[in-house]
Design a protein around this motif. Structure first.
Motif, PDB file in Angstrom:
ATOM      1  N   GLY A  28       0.724  -1.438   0.336  1.00 43.86           N
ATOM      2  CA  GLY A  28       0.023   0.138  -0.098  1.00 43.86           C
ATOM      3  C   GLY A  28       0.805   1.295   0.089  1.00 43.86           C
ATOM      4  O   GLY A  28       0.052   2.292  -0.433  1.00 43.86           O
ATOM      5  N   CYS A  33      -2.875   2.611  -4.794  1.00 41.95           N
ATOM      6  CA  CYS A  33      -4.505   1.251  -4.845  1.00 41.95           C
ATOM      7  C   CYS A  33      -5.059   2.095  -6.402  1.00 41.95           C
ATOM      8  O   CYS A  33      -4.991   3.373  -6.510  1.00 41.95           O
ATOM      9  CB  CYS A  33      -5.174   1.182  -3.893  1.00 41.95           C
ATOM     10  SG  CYS A  33      -4.169   1.271  -2.118  1.00 41.95           S
ATOM     11  N   HIS A 130      -3.013  -3.537  -6.225  1.00 42.77           N
ATOM     12  CA  HIS A 130      -1.696  -2.788  -6.467  1.00 42.77           C
ATOM     13  C   HIS A 130      -1.571  -2.368  -7.209  1.00 42.77           C
ATOM     14  O   HIS A 130      -0.267  -2.400  -7.478  1.00 42.77           O
ATOM     15  CB  HIS A 130      -1.252  -3.503  -4.959  1.00 42.77           C
ATOM     16  CG  HIS A 130      -2.106  -3.269  -3.366  1.00 42.77           C
ATOM     17  ND1 HIS A 130      -2.051  -1.867  -3.102  1.00 42.77           N
ATOM     18  CD2 HIS A 130      -2.601  -4.253  -2.950  1.00 42.77           C
ATOM     19  CE1 HIS A 130      -2.873  -2.377  -2.005  1.00 42.77           C
ATOM     20  NE2 HIS A 130      -3.045  -3.251  -2.157  1.00 42.77           N
TER      21      HIS A 130
END
Length: 449
Positions: A28, A33, A130
């Motif tokens: 993250g 994202c 991701h």
């Protein structure tokens, strides 16, 4: 793969959930994202960058076996003969799944990494969300995905896009003492109720200590076992869009109550809440249990030197609950092939993936290396069925993936295996454990935990 818990779940190489959660947090930070792709619209392979029949590919893959010829180099050699203008460079990835995943995450997030990589079946949502993997279904048509065994593509899908091409897989099987069933005029059970009755019969004569051993420790393996019981009972963990928990249901309570009854009634050991693959395998190989749930390697282990059950073991699809269509569900472990979004020759990557999941490569994996093929036609071929007792029945089994179609899967799995372990250890009751797990999953899906 070594014959331990890591090996068992990734043909199943299992991820340690705490480490995964840390790795996801790292992802993250390192990459933006995203939704991982929209609809399942497929474009032509020709739309991919690069040249489909020329160039070079770097393939990141962990060792598949630890003895004999290396399946990776065998397959590469055959591929390069079929496509002489594509050269493949093998990079041997770490055996440990956590290390493997963390290394790939860092490399790809930094703009580097291999072109094609072999990764766990529970990675698609985490990597897709991701931007660590290419949505392959944008390039490969529905007809390609239809060639895989049922259940495999569902497990590789995130938000309507397929991110991993199933390479080889593992799944749960029912191993049984064929000598004891025959001596007692019992057939191989197809329902859980029959398994319990058979166990009581043979245990009652003192021929085995236990009826059934499985994996109930506080770890990923318990999630795999529970998914089989839950699916047999008609339950699910997530809704169709993977946005809501559906675990709190009569089916889930039925599944967990049955697991509890196995221990309470002495069919399974009191210590079942501490059993992983090794403990259950050792108990069965010592001749102490009539039935065993384990992965595909368990047959060869049961026939190894030092086993008390050499020549006495059969293998069958998993049972289901009475009144449900047979066979029961087998949970999926194994490995997919993924493409790095930074690859300069996606067209050649796709050529490589299609060949690796095609007839020749899949037959080689099965007949020469005893890996379970993902290609449905190969699974049902006589060459594969004749290779060993496990491959003889694999085309008859029914597969169910873990609820990994969410980037929050580590938290989802932890909620499940914590509930299972608590019930098996006697610290929780099924209905309460399911409600607690459902609440934890809901929190995870909402960004909590």
């Amino acid at each position: 793969m070594s014959k331990n818990i890591t090996r068992a779940l990734g043909r199943g190489r299992i991820m340690k959930v705490a480490a995964i959660a840390t790795a996801i947090a790292t992802v993250g930070v390192l990459s933006a994202c995203s939704s991982g792709g929209g609809g399942a619209t497929s474009t032509s392979t020709s739309a991919a960058s690069g040249n489909a029949t020329k160039g070079s590919i770097t393939w990141w893959a962990s060792p598949i076996t630890t003895s004999g010829a290396d399946p990776r180099t065998v397959l590469i050699s055959a591929f390069e003969k079929a496509y002489p203008n594509i050269k493949v460079k093998l990079v041997s990835a770490p055996n440990n799944t956590d290390t493997n995943r963390a290394t790939l995450t860092t490399q790809i997030s930094g703009g580097g990494g291999p072109d094609v990589y072999m990764g766990d079946v529970i990675w698609p949502a985490q990597f897709g969300a991701h931007q660590l993997a290419v949505p392959l279904s944008k390039y490969l048509p529905k007809s390609y995905w239809d060639g895989f065994a049922s259940g495999l593509v569902d497990g590789a899908t995130y938000k309507g896009q397929v991110y991993g091409a199933p390479f080889f897989e593992d799944q749960g099987f029912l191993y049984y003492r064929k000598d004891l069933l025959q001596e007692n005029n019992l057939k191989v059970p197809t329902t859980w109720e029959e398994l319990v009755q058979d166990s009581k019969t043979v245990q009652g004569k003192g021929e085995v200590k236990y009826g059934y051993v499985f994996q109930g420790d506080n770890y990923e393996g318990a999630t795999c076992n529970f998914m089989e019981f839950l699916s047999d009972a008609g339950g699910t963990v997530l809704n169709k869009n993977q946005t809501k928990s559906t675990l709190d249901s009569p089916a889930a309570t039925k599944a967990l109550t049955f697991m509890q009854s196995l221990v309470k009634d002495g069919i399974s050991p009191q210590a079942e809440s501490t059993f992983q693959e090794t403990q259950s395998m050792n108990t069965f190989a010592a001749g102490q249990s009539l039935f065993l749930r384990n992965w595909d390697y368990a047959y060869s282990n049961s026939q190894a030197s030092g086993s008390a059950v050499v020549g006495k073991v059969g293998v069958a699809p998993m049972p289901t609950f009475q009144g449900q269509p047979t066979p029961g569900y087998s949970n999926i472990g194994g490995w997919n092939l993924y493409v790095n979004p930074h690859s300069k020759n996606v067209a050649a990557d796709l050529t490589f993936i299609k060949w690796m999941t095609g007839k020749d490569a899949q037959t080689t994996l099965a007949t020469q290396f005893s890996e379970i093929p993902t290609n449905a036609a190969v699974r049902s071929s006589s060459a594969v069925k004749n290779a060993n007792p496990v491959l003889a029945i694999v085309s008859k089994t029914k597969l169910v993936p873990r609820p990994a179609q969410t980037p929050n899967y580590p938290q989802v799995s932890k909620a499940i295996y914590t509930a299972v372990n608590g019930v098996l250890s006697g610290s929780a009751q099924p209905a309460d454990a399911i409600k607690t797990a459902n609440s934890s999953i809901t929190s995870a899906l909402g960004g909590g935990l």
